[in-house]
Design an enzyme around this catalytic site. Structure first.
Site, short mmCIF file in Angstrom:
data_model
loop_
_atom_site.label_atom_id
_atom_site.label_comp_id
_atom_site.label_asym_id
_atom_site.label_seq_id
_atom_site.Cartn_x
_atom_site.Cartn_y
_atom_site.Cartn_z
N THR B 47 -42.01 -16.86 -14.13
CA THR B 47 -41.66 -17.40 -15.45
C THR B 47 -42.08 -16.39 -16.51
O THR B 47 -43.14 -15.76 -16.42
CB THR B 47 -42.27 -18.80 -15.68
OG1 THR B 47 -41.84 -19.28 -16.95
CG2 THR B 47 -43.79 -18.82 -15.63
N GLU B 48 -41.19 -16.19 -17.50
CA GLU B 48 -41.34 -15.05 -18.41
C GLU B 48 -42.57 -15.15 -19.31
O GLU B 48 -43.00 -14.16 -19.87
CB GLU B 48 -40.07 -14.90 -19.26
CG GLU B 48 -39.83 -16.07 -20.20
CD GLU B 48 -38.36 -16.40 -20.35
OE1 GLU B 48 -37.65 -16.40 -19.32
OE2 GLU B 48 -37.92 -16.65 -21.47
N ASN B 49 -43.15 -16.36 -19.44
CA ASN B 49 -44.36 -16.47 -20.24
C ASN B 49 -45.59 -16.00 -19.48
O ASN B 49 -46.71 -16.19 -19.96
CB ASN B 49 -44.53 -17.89 -20.80
CG ASN B 49 -44.45 -18.96 -19.75
OD1 ASN B 49 -43.61 -18.91 -18.86
ND2 ASN B 49 -45.32 -19.95 -19.83
#
Lengths: 221, 220
Positions: B47-49
């Site tokens: 997940t990009e976070n």
């Protein structure tokens, strides 16, 4: 030992016209106690805020919006706060939109002495308009300048008295990047321990980046 | 859109994921794909976070406010998970280290390029990580309803919405059809159970070829 300040003392460091980086992905990893103090203890206006989002309506950085103290916002996703969209349509706030990875890398570059970089992201889209472009290996790349700030307000889980920081899970996000890219870095933390009590293996931000610690008061979003 | 349509799309996308792949799921229908992977297919979610090894939605008692996915929804941590900064996360994405990105779409054009970040006439104030995933993921799969809410085709010859990248996606999966994207545009490679080539032709605004096995069926 790094300065241990109250939220009000820390926010006195923000001057009118400053560029302020604020950590967090939405409200996760956002320094909510420092944001509350920016609202209550500082009247600095004409601010440029660099943050992925401007919070949510009335929450987090979103609280700053009605005060009209933010002249410009630099980030990747402002549509999660419709009040930003409305304020922009009324001409009250300037917005610079960057793809999230370009935003993060520009902050990293700002803290790492890099004068800019070429990135594929955004090539051939509306966000390429007005940007310097260069063809590399047959593909278009866009030039991005680094981002730096006067003050960074960041959030960590734990610090030692030297200012070494440990983050909690996905609350890390932009915080370690921003810790490198501002003249004055203020970290809001839940817990402060003596030097030597953090495992050096788990320290993600070494103390040389951090100027002041503020104990989180568990401010509501 | 009913939950069952989203589920059908997620199931149809899940067939195209291979065991062991590193997968990034966009917000909306793509999020459901993880729940519909066939037996024997295990993937690692990025997940990009700033997390690799994302686990399923936790029970309410186990929710950690510091543990969310890119849709800001609570997730859990699987064995072998790791956390990293935003710049490291997007370095992974742009650097080609993520095998598959599954994204939603507002429109797709005849070349298989996606528009999913901006609506004409509205101020451009949000882009997030969609552009980064499109340039960086090794494969991009679009998971979308075949038509928009007003019934008009989402797949059109020329997009009227701003494109998210100049790179075409690899696969377009709807509740009716699956298209492969090649240098010559779109090829219909699968027709969903209960749908037909005729329906797909009537509800697709872009030219497409039929995969050899489908053109034989069409003749029959």
């Amino acid at each position: 030992m790094v300065d241990l300040l109250t939220p009000a003392e820390a926010l006195a460091k923000v001057q009118p016209g400053d560029t302020v980086m604020v950590g967090g992905f939405g409200l996760v990893g956002a320094p909510l106690t420092l944001i509350a103090a920016l609202l209550d203890a500082s009247d600095a206006g004409d601010l440029t805020v660099i943050s992925n989002n401007l919070g949510e309506p009335g929450r987090g950085l979103g609280k700053l919006l009605p005060t009209r103290r933010v002249r410009k916002a630099v980030g990747s996703y402002f549509t999660s706060n419709r009040e930003v969209v409305e304020a922009h349509l009324r001409g009250e706030i300037e917005v610079e939109l960057l793809p999230q990875g370009t935003l993060a890398e520009a902050i990293r570059a700002g803290g790492a002495g890099i004068g800019g970089f070429y990135v594929r992201t955004g090539a051939g889209t509306l966000l390429a308009e007005g940007k310097e472009q260069r063809e590399i290996d047959g593909l278009q790349y866009l030039f991005q300048l680094p981002l730096k700030a006067d003050v960074a307000l960041i959030r960590a889980a734990k610090a030692d008295r030297a200012g070494n920081l440990v983050y909690a899970r996905t609350a890390r996000n932009f915080n370690p990047d921003m810790a490198t890219a501002a003249r004055t870095v203020i970290a809001e933390v839940d817990e402060i321990v003596e030097v030597g009590q953090l495992d050096p293996n788990e320290i993600a931000t070494p103390h040389l980046f951090v100027d002041a610690l503020v104990r989180s008061e568990g401010a509501k979003p | 859109m009913s939950a069952s349509v989203s589920t059908v799309i997620a199931q149809r996308v899940a067939r195209h994921i291979e065991d062991g792949e590193i997968v990034n799921l966009g917000i909306g229908i793509p999020t459901l794909v993880a729940d519909h992977l066939p037996d024997g297919v295990d993937v690692v979610l990025q997940t990009e976070n700033g997390m690799l090894g994302v686990g399923p939605t936790p029970a309410e008692a186990d929710v950690d406010p510091n543990l969310v996915n890119a849709g800001k929804l609570p997730v859990s941590e699987l064995a072998g998970a790791s956390y990293f900064s935003s710049s490291a996360s997007f370095g992974m994405i742009r650097g080609g280290h993520v095998d598959v990105a599954i994204l939603g779409a507002l429109q797709l054009d005849g070349k298989g390029r996606i528009a999913n970040w901006s609506i004409p006439g509205k101020p451009i104030l949000g882009v997030g990580g969609a552009m980064d995933l499109l340039v960086g993921a090794r494969r991009v799969i679009v998971a979308t309803t075949h038509v928009a809410k007003d019934g008009t085709p989402k797949i059109v010859q020329e997009a009227s919405f701003p494109l998210t990248a100049d790179r075409p996606v690899d696969l377009i999966v709807t509740e009716h059809a699956t298209f492969a994207v090649g240098d010559d545009g779109l090829t219909l490679i699968d027709v969903a159970e209960g749908s037909s080539i005729e329906w797909i032709e009537q509800n697709t605004g872009a030219r497409f070829d039929l995969a050899p096995q489908l053109s034989q069926e069409a003749v029959r």
